[in-house]
Scaffold this active site. Structure first.
Site, PDB file in Angstrom:
ATOM      1  N   TRP A 102      -5.093   8.510   3.325  1.00 17.63           N
ATOM      2  CA  TRP A 102      -4.914   8.030   4.703  1.00 17.63           C
ATOM      3  C   TRP A 102      -4.878   9.154   5.727  1.00 17.63           C
ATOM      4  CZ3 TRP A 102      -6.791   3.630   5.292  1.00 17.63           C
ATOM      5  CH2 TRP A 102      -6.634   2.619   4.348  1.00 17.63           C
ATOM      6  N   ASP A 170       2.222   7.959  10.564  1.00 17.75           N
ATOM      7  CA  ASP A 170       1.681   6.723  10.009  1.00 17.75           C
ATOM      8  C   ASP A 170       2.721   6.193   9.018  1.00 17.75           C
ATOM      9  OD1 ASP A 170       0.335   4.732   8.669  1.00 17.75           O
ATOM     10  OD2 ASP A 170      -1.429   5.947   8.177  1.00 17.75           O
ATOM     11  N   LYS A 194       2.069  -4.619   5.255  1.00 17.09           N
ATOM     12  CA  LYS A 194       2.806  -4.146   4.081  1.00 17.09           C
ATOM     13  C   LYS A 194       4.281  -4.520   4.170  1.00 17.09           C
ATOM     14  CE  LYS A 194      -0.991  -1.313   3.489  1.00 17.09           C
ATOM     15  NZ  LYS A 194      -1.808  -0.312   4.147  1.00 17.09           N
TER      16      LYS A 194
HETATM   17  C1  LIG Z   1      -2.836   0.347   4.600  1.00 19.36           C
HETATM   18  C2  LIG Z   1      -2.709   1.655   5.276  1.00 19.36           C
HETATM   19  C3  LIG Z   1      -3.561   2.028   6.337  1.00 19.36           C
HETATM   20  C4  LIG Z   1      -4.695   1.168   6.811  1.00 19.36           C
HETATM   21  O1  LIG Z   1      -4.238   0.067   7.465  1.00 19.36           O
HETATM   22  P1  LIG Z   1      -5.223  -0.974   8.197  1.00 19.36           P
HETATM   23  O2  LIG Z   1      -4.250  -1.816   8.941  1.00 19.36           O
HETATM   24  O3  LIG Z   1      -5.975  -1.689   7.126  1.00 19.36           O
HETATM   25  O4  LIG Z   1      -6.130  -0.209   9.085  1.00 19.36           O
HETATM   26  C5  LIG Z   1      -3.335   3.244   6.951  1.00 19.36           C
HETATM   27  N1  LIG Z   1      -2.341   4.051   6.552  1.00 19.36           N
HETATM   28  C6  LIG Z   1      -1.515   3.731   5.543  1.00 19.36           C
HETATM   29  C7  LIG Z   1      -0.421   4.662   5.146  1.00 19.36           C
HETATM   30  C8  LIG Z   1      -1.679   2.531   4.865  1.00 19.36           C
HETATM   31  O5  LIG Z   1      -0.853   2.216   3.851  1.00 19.36           O
END
Ligand SMILES: *Cc1c(COP(=O)(O)O)cnc(C)c1O
Length: 358
Positions: A102, A170, A194
Protein backbone atom coordinates in the site's frame (compact mmCIF):
# COMPACT_ATOMS: atom_id res chain seq x y z
CA UNK A 1 -30.24 -18.67 7.94
CA UNK A 2 -26.65 -19.51 8.72
CA UNK A 3 -23.81 -17.05 9.05
CA UNK A 4 -20.13 -17.87 8.68
CA UNK A 5 -17.00 -16.43 10.26
CA UNK A 6 -15.59 -14.34 7.44
CA UNK A 7 -11.84 -13.65 7.67
CA UNK A 8 -11.80 -11.46 4.56
CA UNK A 9 -9.29 -8.60 4.44
CA UNK A 10 -12.00 -6.33 3.04
CA UNK A 11 -14.82 -5.76 2.62
CA UNK A 12 -15.05 -7.52 5.93
CA UNK A 13 -17.49 -8.60 8.60
CA UNK A 14 -19.85 -6.07 10.14
CA UNK A 15 -21.16 -6.38 13.71
CA UNK A 16 -24.33 -8.47 13.71
CA UNK A 17 -26.32 -5.97 15.83
CA UNK A 18 -25.56 -3.33 13.17
CA UNK A 19 -26.86 -5.53 10.35
CA UNK A 20 -29.95 -6.36 12.37
CA UNK A 21 -30.70 -2.71 13.12
CA UNK A 22 -30.22 -1.84 9.43
CA UNK A 23 -32.59 -4.64 8.47
CA UNK A 24 -35.17 -3.40 10.95
CA UNK A 25 -34.92 0.13 9.58
CA UNK A 26 -34.70 -0.89 5.92
CA UNK A 27 -38.21 0.02 4.81
CA UNK A 28 -38.99 2.80 7.24
CA UNK A 29 -36.18 4.74 8.86
CA UNK A 30 -37.30 6.30 12.10
CA UNK A 31 -40.88 7.01 10.99
CA UNK A 32 -39.79 8.70 7.74
CA UNK A 33 -41.64 6.10 5.66
CA UNK A 34 -38.59 5.48 3.52
CA UNK A 35 -35.26 3.70 3.48
CA UNK A 36 -32.07 5.69 4.14
CA UNK A 37 -31.14 4.69 0.56
CA UNK A 38 -34.12 6.63 -0.79
CA UNK A 39 -33.69 9.90 1.07
CA UNK A 40 -32.45 13.24 -0.12
CA UNK A 41 -29.04 13.88 1.39
CA UNK A 42 -30.28 17.43 2.05
CA UNK A 43 -33.30 16.28 4.07
CA UNK A 44 -33.49 17.03 7.78
CA UNK A 45 -33.68 13.38 8.65
CA UNK A 46 -30.52 12.56 6.67
CA UNK A 47 -28.65 15.56 8.07
CA UNK A 48 -29.18 14.16 11.55
CA UNK A 49 -27.70 10.82 10.39
CA UNK A 50 -24.47 12.32 9.00
CA UNK A 51 -24.10 14.76 11.90
CA UNK A 52 -24.57 11.97 14.42
CA UNK A 53 -21.97 9.81 12.61
CA UNK A 54 -19.43 12.62 12.69
CA UNK A 55 -20.12 13.44 16.34
CA UNK A 56 -19.65 9.81 17.37
CA UNK A 57 -16.45 9.46 15.35
CA UNK A 58 -15.09 12.59 17.02
CA UNK A 59 -16.07 11.30 20.46
CA UNK A 60 -14.61 7.82 19.91
CA UNK A 61 -11.29 9.02 18.47
CA UNK A 62 -11.05 12.17 20.64
CA UNK A 63 -10.84 14.42 17.58
CA UNK A 64 -10.65 18.11 18.51
CA UNK A 65 -12.02 21.09 16.58
CA UNK A 66 -8.51 21.61 15.17
CA UNK A 67 -9.37 18.84 12.75
CA UNK A 68 -11.91 18.55 9.94
CA UNK A 69 -13.67 15.23 9.39
CA UNK A 70 -14.62 14.43 5.78
CA UNK A 71 -16.80 11.64 4.46
CA UNK A 72 -15.63 11.11 0.88
CA UNK A 73 -15.76 8.48 -1.86
CA UNK A 74 -13.08 6.97 -4.08
CA UNK A 75 -11.53 4.68 -1.47
CA UNK A 76 -8.17 4.96 0.22
CA UNK A 77 -6.67 4.70 -3.26
CA UNK A 78 -8.16 8.04 -4.29
CA UNK A 79 -6.45 9.58 -1.27
CA UNK A 80 -3.08 8.39 -2.62
CA UNK A 81 -3.69 10.91 -5.43
CA UNK A 82 -5.59 13.56 -3.47
CA UNK A 83 -3.06 13.93 -0.65
CA UNK A 84 -0.21 15.21 -2.84
CA UNK A 85 -2.68 17.44 -4.74
CA UNK A 86 -3.57 19.09 -1.45
CA UNK A 87 -0.51 18.96 0.77
CA UNK A 88 2.44 19.71 -1.49
CA UNK A 89 4.08 23.06 -0.94
CA UNK A 90 6.80 24.77 -2.96
CA UNK A 91 9.30 22.00 -2.26
CA UNK A 92 7.12 19.31 -3.84
CA UNK A 93 8.86 16.77 -1.69
CA UNK A 94 7.35 13.77 0.11
CA UNK A 95 9.03 11.32 2.46
CA UNK A 96 7.73 7.77 2.71
CA UNK A 97 8.33 4.97 5.14
CA UNK A 98 7.98 2.10 2.72
CA UNK A 99 6.40 -0.92 4.40
CA UNK A 100 4.61 -2.83 1.66
CA UNK A 101 2.08 -2.97 -1.13
CA UNK A 102 0.00 0.00 0.00
CA UNK A 103 2.87 2.43 0.46
CA UNK A 104 4.16 1.34 -2.95
CA UNK A 105 0.82 2.26 -4.55
CA UNK A 106 0.78 5.58 -2.71
CA UNK A 107 4.32 6.31 -3.92
CA UNK A 108 3.33 5.59 -7.51
CA UNK A 109 0.73 8.37 -7.31
CA UNK A 110 2.97 10.80 -5.39
CA UNK A 111 5.81 10.35 -7.89
CA UNK A 112 3.63 11.81 -10.65
CA UNK A 113 3.66 15.22 -8.98
CA UNK A 114 6.38 15.19 -6.31
CA UNK A 115 9.93 14.16 -5.51
CA UNK A 116 9.57 11.04 -3.43
CA UNK A 117 12.23 10.21 -0.86
CA UNK A 118 12.20 6.85 0.91
CA UNK A 119 13.09 7.72 4.51
CA UNK A 120 13.16 4.04 5.50
CA UNK A 121 12.08 0.75 3.99
CA UNK A 122 11.57 -2.84 5.09
CA UNK A 123 11.78 -4.21 1.56
CA UNK A 124 15.13 -5.87 2.39
CA UNK A 125 13.28 -8.46 4.48
CA UNK A 126 10.15 -8.82 2.40
CA UNK A 127 8.30 -6.19 4.49
CA UNK A 128 8.22 -8.52 7.50
CA UNK A 129 9.02 -5.72 9.97
CA UNK A 130 8.62 -1.96 10.53
CA UNK A 131 11.81 0.10 10.21
CA UNK A 132 12.65 2.22 13.25
CA UNK A 133 15.50 4.34 11.93
CA UNK A 134 14.41 7.08 9.61
CA UNK A 135 16.09 10.06 8.02
CA UNK A 136 13.44 12.59 7.07
CA UNK A 137 14.16 15.36 4.57
CA UNK A 138 14.06 18.63 6.53
CA UNK A 139 12.21 20.25 3.63
CA UNK A 140 9.61 17.51 3.06
CA UNK A 141 6.02 18.73 2.70
CA UNK A 142 4.77 15.68 4.57
CA UNK A 143 5.71 12.13 5.60
CA UNK A 144 3.47 9.25 4.51
CA UNK A 145 3.14 6.01 6.50
CA UNK A 146 0.76 3.06 6.49
CA UNK A 147 0.15 2.25 10.17
CA UNK A 148 -1.11 -1.29 9.56
CA UNK A 149 0.03 -3.26 6.53
CA UNK A 150 -2.99 -5.30 5.57
CA UNK A 151 -1.21 -7.67 3.20
CA UNK A 152 2.08 -8.17 5.05
CA UNK A 153 0.55 -8.25 8.56
CA UNK A 154 2.75 -5.64 10.25
CA UNK A 155 1.84 -2.69 12.47
CA UNK A 156 3.64 0.45 13.69
CA UNK A 157 4.03 0.11 17.45
CA UNK A 158 5.56 3.59 17.78
CA UNK A 159 4.36 6.52 15.73
CA UNK A 160 7.42 8.25 14.23
CA UNK A 161 8.20 11.76 15.44
CA UNK A 162 8.35 13.95 12.33
CA UNK A 163 8.75 17.24 14.22
CA UNK A 164 7.13 20.05 12.26
CA UNK A 165 6.60 17.97 9.14
CA UNK A 166 2.96 16.83 8.91
CA UNK A 167 2.54 13.08 9.30
CA UNK A 168 0.02 11.45 6.95
CA UNK A 169 -1.25 8.00 7.86
CA UNK A 170 -3.13 5.37 5.89
CA UNK A 171 -5.14 3.67 8.65
CA UNK A 172 -7.49 1.77 6.35
CA UNK A 173 -6.99 -1.53 8.14
CA UNK A 174 -6.53 -0.44 11.75
CA UNK A 175 -8.48 2.76 12.34
CA UNK A 176 -10.36 2.54 15.67
CA UNK A 177 -8.85 -0.86 16.44
CA UNK A 178 -6.59 0.63 19.09
CA UNK A 179 -6.27 3.99 20.78
CA UNK A 180 -4.18 6.56 18.96
CA UNK A 181 -3.31 10.18 19.62
CA UNK A 182 -4.80 12.06 16.68
CA UNK A 183 -2.72 15.14 17.47
CA UNK A 184 0.41 13.34 16.25
CA UNK A 185 -0.99 13.36 12.72
CA UNK A 186 -1.56 15.98 10.06
CA UNK A 187 -3.94 13.73 8.16
CA UNK A 188 -5.46 10.31 8.74
CA UNK A 189 -7.41 8.47 6.07
CA UNK A 190 -9.16 5.12 5.81
CA UNK A 191 -11.41 3.27 3.40
CA UNK A 192 -14.39 2.20 5.50
CA UNK A 193 -14.71 -1.40 4.39
CA UNK A 194 -12.31 -2.94 6.93
CA UNK A 195 -13.13 -1.49 10.32
CA UNK A 196 -15.83 1.14 9.86
CA UNK A 197 -18.62 0.01 7.57
CA UNK A 198 -19.37 -0.78 3.94
CA UNK A 199 -17.18 0.16 0.99
CA UNK A 200 -17.95 3.40 -0.80
CA UNK A 201 -17.05 5.62 2.15
CA UNK A 202 -13.60 7.02 2.84
CA UNK A 203 -12.97 8.86 6.09
CA UNK A 204 -10.41 11.69 6.08
CA UNK A 205 -9.39 13.47 9.29
CA UNK A 206 -7.29 16.49 8.40
CA UNK A 207 -5.74 19.22 10.55
CA UNK A 208 -7.39 22.52 9.68
CA UNK A 209 -4.15 24.28 8.72
CA UNK A 210 -3.60 21.68 5.98
CA UNK A 211 -6.94 22.45 4.32
CA UNK A 212 -6.68 25.03 1.51
CA UNK A 213 -3.03 24.37 0.59
CA UNK A 214 -3.88 22.85 -2.82
CA UNK A 215 -2.27 24.22 -5.96
CA UNK A 216 -4.41 26.52 -8.09
CA UNK A 217 -4.73 23.95 -10.89
CA UNK A 218 -6.15 21.34 -8.54
CA UNK A 219 -9.63 20.39 -9.78
CA UNK A 220 -12.27 21.85 -7.49
CA UNK A 221 -13.64 18.41 -6.70
CA UNK A 222 -10.26 17.13 -5.52
CA UNK A 223 -9.65 19.94 -3.02
CA UNK A 224 -10.20 19.13 0.65
CA UNK A 225 -11.32 22.73 1.02
CA UNK A 226 -14.30 22.11 -1.28
CA UNK A 227 -15.59 19.24 0.85
CA UNK A 228 -14.68 20.90 4.15
CA UNK A 229 -16.66 24.06 3.29
CA UNK A 230 -19.72 22.01 2.36
CA UNK A 231 -19.46 19.57 5.30
CA UNK A 232 -19.01 16.58 2.95
CA UNK A 233 -22.15 17.67 1.05
CA UNK A 234 -20.57 19.36 -1.99
CA UNK A 235 -22.21 16.60 -3.98
CA UNK A 236 -24.19 13.52 -2.98
CA UNK A 237 -22.16 11.70 -0.31
CA UNK A 238 -22.19 7.90 0.06
CA UNK A 239 -25.37 8.21 2.15
CA UNK A 240 -26.06 4.61 3.03
CA UNK A 241 -22.43 3.78 3.85
CA UNK A 242 -22.30 6.77 6.19
CA UNK A 243 -25.50 5.59 7.89
CA UNK A 244 -24.06 2.11 8.46
CA UNK A 245 -20.77 3.57 9.70
CA UNK A 246 -22.84 5.61 12.17
CA UNK A 247 -24.44 2.40 13.43
CA UNK A 248 -20.97 0.84 13.77
CA UNK A 249 -19.84 3.85 15.82
CA UNK A 250 -22.91 3.48 18.07
CA UNK A 251 -22.07 -0.20 18.54
CA UNK A 252 -18.47 0.65 19.49
CA UNK A 253 -19.62 3.38 21.83
CA UNK A 254 -21.94 0.98 23.64
CA UNK A 255 -19.09 -1.53 24.00
CA UNK A 256 -16.96 1.07 25.74
CA UNK A 257 -15.27 2.87 22.85
CA UNK A 258 -11.92 2.34 21.18
CA UNK A 259 -10.22 1.38 24.44
CA UNK A 260 -12.62 -1.54 24.92
CA UNK A 261 -12.23 -2.49 21.24
CA UNK A 262 -8.45 -2.53 21.68
CA UNK A 263 -8.68 -4.87 24.67
CA UNK A 264 -10.84 -7.30 22.72
CA UNK A 265 -8.57 -7.04 19.68
CA UNK A 266 -5.47 -7.76 21.78
CA UNK A 267 -7.17 -10.80 23.26
CA UNK A 268 -8.19 -12.12 19.83
CA UNK A 269 -4.73 -11.64 18.29
CA UNK A 270 -3.06 -13.21 21.34
CA UNK A 271 -5.18 -16.35 21.02
CA UNK A 272 -4.12 -16.80 17.40
CA UNK A 273 -0.43 -15.84 17.82
CA UNK A 274 -0.07 -18.06 20.90
CA UNK A 275 -1.26 -21.02 18.90
CA UNK A 276 0.90 -20.22 15.87
CA UNK A 277 3.92 -20.01 18.20
CA UNK A 278 3.28 -23.37 19.81
CA UNK A 279 2.24 -25.12 16.59
CA UNK A 280 4.71 -27.39 14.80
CA UNK A 281 2.88 -26.94 11.52
CA UNK A 282 1.98 -23.26 11.21
CA UNK A 283 4.46 -20.40 11.05
CA UNK A 284 4.18 -16.61 10.91
CA UNK A 285 6.40 -14.69 8.46
CA UNK A 286 6.29 -11.50 10.56
CA UNK A 287 8.88 -10.24 13.05
CA UNK A 288 7.07 -10.77 16.40
CA UNK A 289 7.75 -7.17 17.46
CA UNK A 290 5.57 -5.80 14.67
CA UNK A 291 2.73 -8.28 14.46
CA UNK A 292 -0.56 -6.77 13.40
CA UNK A 293 -3.63 -7.14 15.61
CA UNK A 294 -5.85 -7.05 12.52
CA UNK A 295 -4.27 -9.10 9.73
CA UNK A 296 -2.47 -12.28 10.65
CA UNK A 297 -0.66 -14.17 7.89
CA UNK A 298 0.45 -17.75 8.59
CA UNK A 299 1.44 -20.78 6.55
CA UNK A 300 1.71 -24.55 6.64
CA UNK A 301 4.97 -26.13 5.39
CA UNK A 302 3.86 -26.51 1.76
CA UNK A 303 1.34 -25.25 -0.76
CA UNK A 304 -0.54 -28.51 -0.89
CA UNK A 305 -1.30 -28.26 2.84
CA UNK A 306 -2.18 -24.58 2.53
CA UNK A 307 -4.72 -25.36 -0.18
CA UNK A 308 -6.17 -28.23 1.80
CA UNK A 309 -6.41 -26.01 4.89
CA UNK A 310 -8.24 -23.24 3.06
CA UNK A 311 -10.67 -25.65 1.45
CA UNK A 312 -11.47 -27.60 4.64
CA UNK A 313 -11.75 -24.43 6.72
CA UNK A 314 -14.31 -23.15 4.23
CA UNK A 315 -16.39 -26.27 4.70
CA UNK A 316 -16.23 -25.68 8.47
CA UNK A 317 -17.70 -22.17 8.09
CA UNK A 318 -14.35 -20.34 8.38
CA UNK A 319 -14.19 -18.34 5.16
CA UNK A 320 -11.79 -16.26 3.07
CA UNK A 321 -8.59 -17.47 4.72
CA UNK A 322 -6.38 -17.48 1.60
CA UNK A 323 -3.34 -15.23 1.90
CA UNK A 324 -2.88 -12.35 -0.52
CA UNK A 325 -1.61 -13.60 -3.88
CA UNK A 326 1.70 -11.77 -3.31
CA UNK A 327 2.34 -13.55 0.02
CA UNK A 328 0.63 -16.95 -0.33
CA UNK A 329 -0.30 -19.19 2.58
CA UNK A 330 -3.16 -18.02 4.76
CA UNK A 331 -4.27 -14.75 6.29
CA UNK A 332 -6.86 -14.25 8.99
CA UNK A 333 -8.23 -10.71 9.09
CA UNK A 334 -9.77 -10.21 12.50
CA UNK A 335 -11.09 -6.66 12.48
CA UNK A 336 -13.25 -5.08 15.19
CA UNK A 337 -16.40 -6.92 14.10
CA UNK A 338 -14.85 -10.42 14.33
CA UNK A 339 -16.06 -11.93 17.60
CA UNK A 340 -13.60 -13.64 19.98
CA UNK A 341 -15.61 -16.80 19.33
CA UNK A 342 -14.64 -16.68 15.63
CA UNK A 343 -10.95 -16.69 16.53
CA UNK A 344 -11.42 -19.53 19.02
CA UNK A 345 -13.18 -21.56 16.33
CA UNK A 346 -10.33 -20.87 13.91
CA UNK A 347 -7.69 -21.98 16.43
CA UNK A 348 -9.67 -25.14 17.29
CA UNK A 349 -9.84 -25.91 13.57
CA UNK A 350 -6.08 -25.30 13.14
CA UNK A 351 -5.34 -27.69 16.04
CA UNK A 352 -7.51 -30.38 14.54
CA UNK A 353 -5.99 -29.88 11.08
CA UNK A 354 -2.48 -30.15 12.52
CA UNK A 355 -3.32 -33.41 14.33
CA UNK A 356 -4.88 -34.93 11.24
CA UNK A 357 -2.11 -33.93 8.85
CA UNK A 358 1.03 -34.68 10.83
C1 LIG B 1 -7.59 -1.82 1.57
C2 LIG B 1 -6.50 -0.83 1.71
C3 LIG B 1 -6.32 0.21 0.77
C4 LIG B 1 -7.16 0.36 -0.46
O1 LIG B 1 -8.42 0.75 -0.15
P1 LIG B 1 -9.51 1.12 -1.27
O2 LIG B 1 -10.59 1.71 -0.44
O3 LIG B 1 -9.88 -0.16 -1.95
O4 LIG B 1 -8.91 2.08 -2.21
C5 LIG B 1 -5.31 1.12 1.01
N1 LIG B 1 -4.52 1.02 2.09
C6 LIG B 1 -4.66 0.04 3.00
C7 LIG B 1 -3.76 -0.01 4.19
C8 LIG B 1 -5.65 -0.92 2.83
O5 LIG B 1 -5.78 -1.91 3.74
Amino acid sequence: MSRVYNFSAGPAMLPEPVLMKAAEEMLDYNGSGMSVMEMSHRSKVYLSIIENAEALLRKLMHISDDYTVLFLQGGASQQFAMIPMNLLGGNRKVDFIHTGTWTKKAMTEAKLVANVHVAASSEDKNFSYIPENYTFSPDADYVHICTNNTIEGTVFTHIPDTGNIPLVADMSSNIMSEEIDVTKFGLIFAGAQKNLGPSGLTVVIVRNDLVGKHGENTPVFFRYETHAKEKSMYNTPPCYSIYIAGLVFEWMDQLGGVKAMEEINREKAQILYDFIDESEMFTSPVDPRYRSLMNIPFAAPNDELNKKFISEAGKAGLLTLAGHRSVGGMRASIYNAMPVEGVRKLVAFMKKFEMENK
